[in-house]
Design a protein around this motif. Sequence first.
Motif, PDB file in Angstrom:
ATOM      1  N   LEU A  58      11.639   9.834 -12.067  1.00 16.41           N
ATOM      2  CA  LEU A  58      10.591   8.869 -12.361  1.00 16.41           C
ATOM      3  C   LEU A  58      11.142   7.702 -13.168  1.00 16.41           C
ATOM      4  O   LEU A  58      10.694   6.556 -13.020  1.00 16.41           O
ATOM      5  CB  LEU A  58       9.454   9.549 -13.124  1.00 16.41           C
ATOM      6  N   GLY A  59      12.137   7.969 -13.998  1.00 17.90           N
ATOM      7  CA  GLY A  59      12.736   6.914 -14.810  1.00 17.90           C
ATOM      8  C   GLY A  59      13.779   6.092 -14.078  1.00 17.90           C
ATOM      9  O   GLY A  59      14.248   5.082 -14.617  1.00 17.90           O
ATOM     10  N   ALA A  67      -0.273   2.248  -2.832  1.00 20.28           N
ATOM     11  CA  ALA A  67       0.445   3.119  -3.767  1.00 20.28           C
ATOM     12  C   ALA A  67      -0.487   4.140  -4.413  1.00 20.28           C
ATOM     13  O   ALA A  67      -0.062   5.230  -4.802  1.00 20.28           O
ATOM     14  CB  ALA A  67       1.136   2.281  -4.836  1.00 20.28           C
ATOM     15  N   VAL A  68      -1.759   3.774  -4.541  1.00 19.70           N
ATOM     16  CA  VAL A  68      -2.718   4.684  -5.176  1.00 19.70           C
ATOM     17  C   VAL A  68      -2.975   5.924  -4.317  1.00 19.70           C
ATOM     18  O   VAL A  68      -3.171   7.035  -4.838  1.00 19.70           O
ATOM     19  CB  VAL A  68      -4.047   3.938  -5.450  1.00 19.70           C
ATOM     20  N   LEU A  69      -2.959   5.760  -2.993  1.00 22.19           N
ATOM     21  CA  LEU A  69      -3.335   6.853  -2.087  1.00 22.19           C
ATOM     22  C   LEU A  69      -2.452   8.094  -2.243  1.00 22.19           C
ATOM     23  O   LEU A  69      -2.967   9.189  -2.478  1.00 22.19           O
ATOM     24  CB  LEU A  69      -3.322   6.353  -0.644  1.00 22.19           C
ATOM     25  N   LEU A 119       6.732   8.854  -4.607  1.00 22.36           N
ATOM     26  CA  LEU A 119       6.320   8.620  -3.230  1.00 22.36           C
ATOM     27  C   LEU A 119       5.468   7.362  -3.113  1.00 22.36           C
ATOM     28  O   LEU A 119       5.478   6.697  -2.067  1.00 22.36           O
ATOM     29  CB  LEU A 119       5.544   9.831  -2.704  1.00 22.36           C
ATOM     30  N   SER A 120       4.761   7.016  -4.176  1.00 24.26           N
ATOM     31  CA  SER A 120       3.953   5.804  -4.156  1.00 24.26           C
ATOM     32  C   SER A 120       4.815   4.555  -4.011  1.00 24.26           C
ATOM     33  O   SER A 120       4.350   3.524  -3.512  1.00 24.26           O
ATOM     34  CB  SER A 120       3.122   5.698  -5.437  1.00 24.26           C
ATOM     35  N   VAL A 174       6.770  -0.472   3.028  1.00 24.90           N
ATOM     36  CA  VAL A 174       5.811  -0.472   4.141  1.00 24.90           C
ATOM     37  C   VAL A 174       5.124  -1.822   4.248  1.00 24.90           C
ATOM     38  O   VAL A 174       5.001  -2.404   5.337  1.00 24.90           O
ATOM     39  CB  VAL A 174       4.768   0.662   3.953  1.00 24.90           C
ATOM     40  N   VAL A 175       4.657  -2.352   3.119  1.00 19.51           N
ATOM     41  CA  VAL A 175       3.986  -3.650   3.128  1.00 19.51           C
ATOM     42  C   VAL A 175       4.954  -4.763   3.512  1.00 19.51           C
ATOM     43  O   VAL A 175       4.612  -5.673   4.275  1.00 19.51           O
ATOM     44  CB  VAL A 175       3.350  -3.938   1.753  1.00 19.51           C
TER      45      VAL A 175
END
Length: 264
Positions: A100-101, A211-213, A230-231, A237-238
Motif C-alpha cells: 500500500l505504501g 476506484a471506489v467500486l 486494486l483500485s 483503464v480510464v
Amino acid sequence: MAERTAPPQSAGVPGGTADVPRAPAGKPDSAVLRDALGVGTAVGLSGFAFGVTSAGSGLTLLQTCALSLLVFTGASQFALVGALAAGGNPYTAAAGAFFLGVRNAFYGLRLSQLLSLPRALRPFAAQWVIDETTAVTLAQPTRRAARIGFTVTGLSLYVLWNLTTLVGALGAEALGDTDTWGLDAASPAVFLALLAPMLRTTGERLTAGLAVLPALGLLPVLPAGVPVLLSALAAPVVLFLTGRGKKDTDRTVTDRTTTTREGR
C-alpha cells in the motif's frame, strides 16, 4: 516567487526590448505557508485516531510510536493495525501495508523533478513523500513555492502526527472500546476532503468513481490494503478508454477532411 530579470535588448534597436512572453506571477509565500500549515494541522491531528486504534489492536506504546516515526504513511499504518486487530498474520499484515505504501515511490519520481533538491537532502525528504505533501506541492506554480509547500506540510504533519499518536496511544484506555468511536475513519475522511476539490475534469472524476467500486466491493473478502491497490487499476483503464476515444475522434475528423477534399 519568480525571479525578475531585465528584458533582453532588441537587435539593432538601441534601448529597445524584445517582445517575449512574461512568466506567470508566483504565488505569495504567505499563501503557500497558510495552505501548507492548514493541511499539515488538519491531517496531523488525525494521528490521535491512529494511536488509539493501534493501542486497541494490541500494539505497545513503543511499537505504536515507532510506526509513526519510521513508517509515517497513515493508510499503511491503519492497514497494518487493522489487519492485526482482525487476527491476521503479522507477516501478511506487514506485506499489505508495504504494498500500500509503494504508491509513495511513484510520488517521489514526480516530486524529485519538481523540487530538484540537493542529493544530500533527498534521503531525508523521502520520509515526507506522502499523499498530503504531494498534493500541496503539485498545486504550486513555481519551484520556490513547491519547496516551501513540501517542507512546511511535511514538517508540520510529521511533528503533529507523532505527537498525537503518542497522546492517542496513552489515552486509549480512557476511551474504552475504540471500535465504537469510529476513529479509524478519521484519516480517510480528511484525505477525501483534500482530494475532492482537485477532481476538476471528467477524466479525474471518472477515475475516482471507478476506484471506489473495487475498494468497497472487495473490502469484505480481501486482506486489508489489497482492495486499495486494486483500485489503482482505475487509472490505466480510464487512460485507455479516453485515449481510444480520442483516436476514434481524430480518425473521424481525418476521414471527414479527406472526404471534403475529394469532393471539391
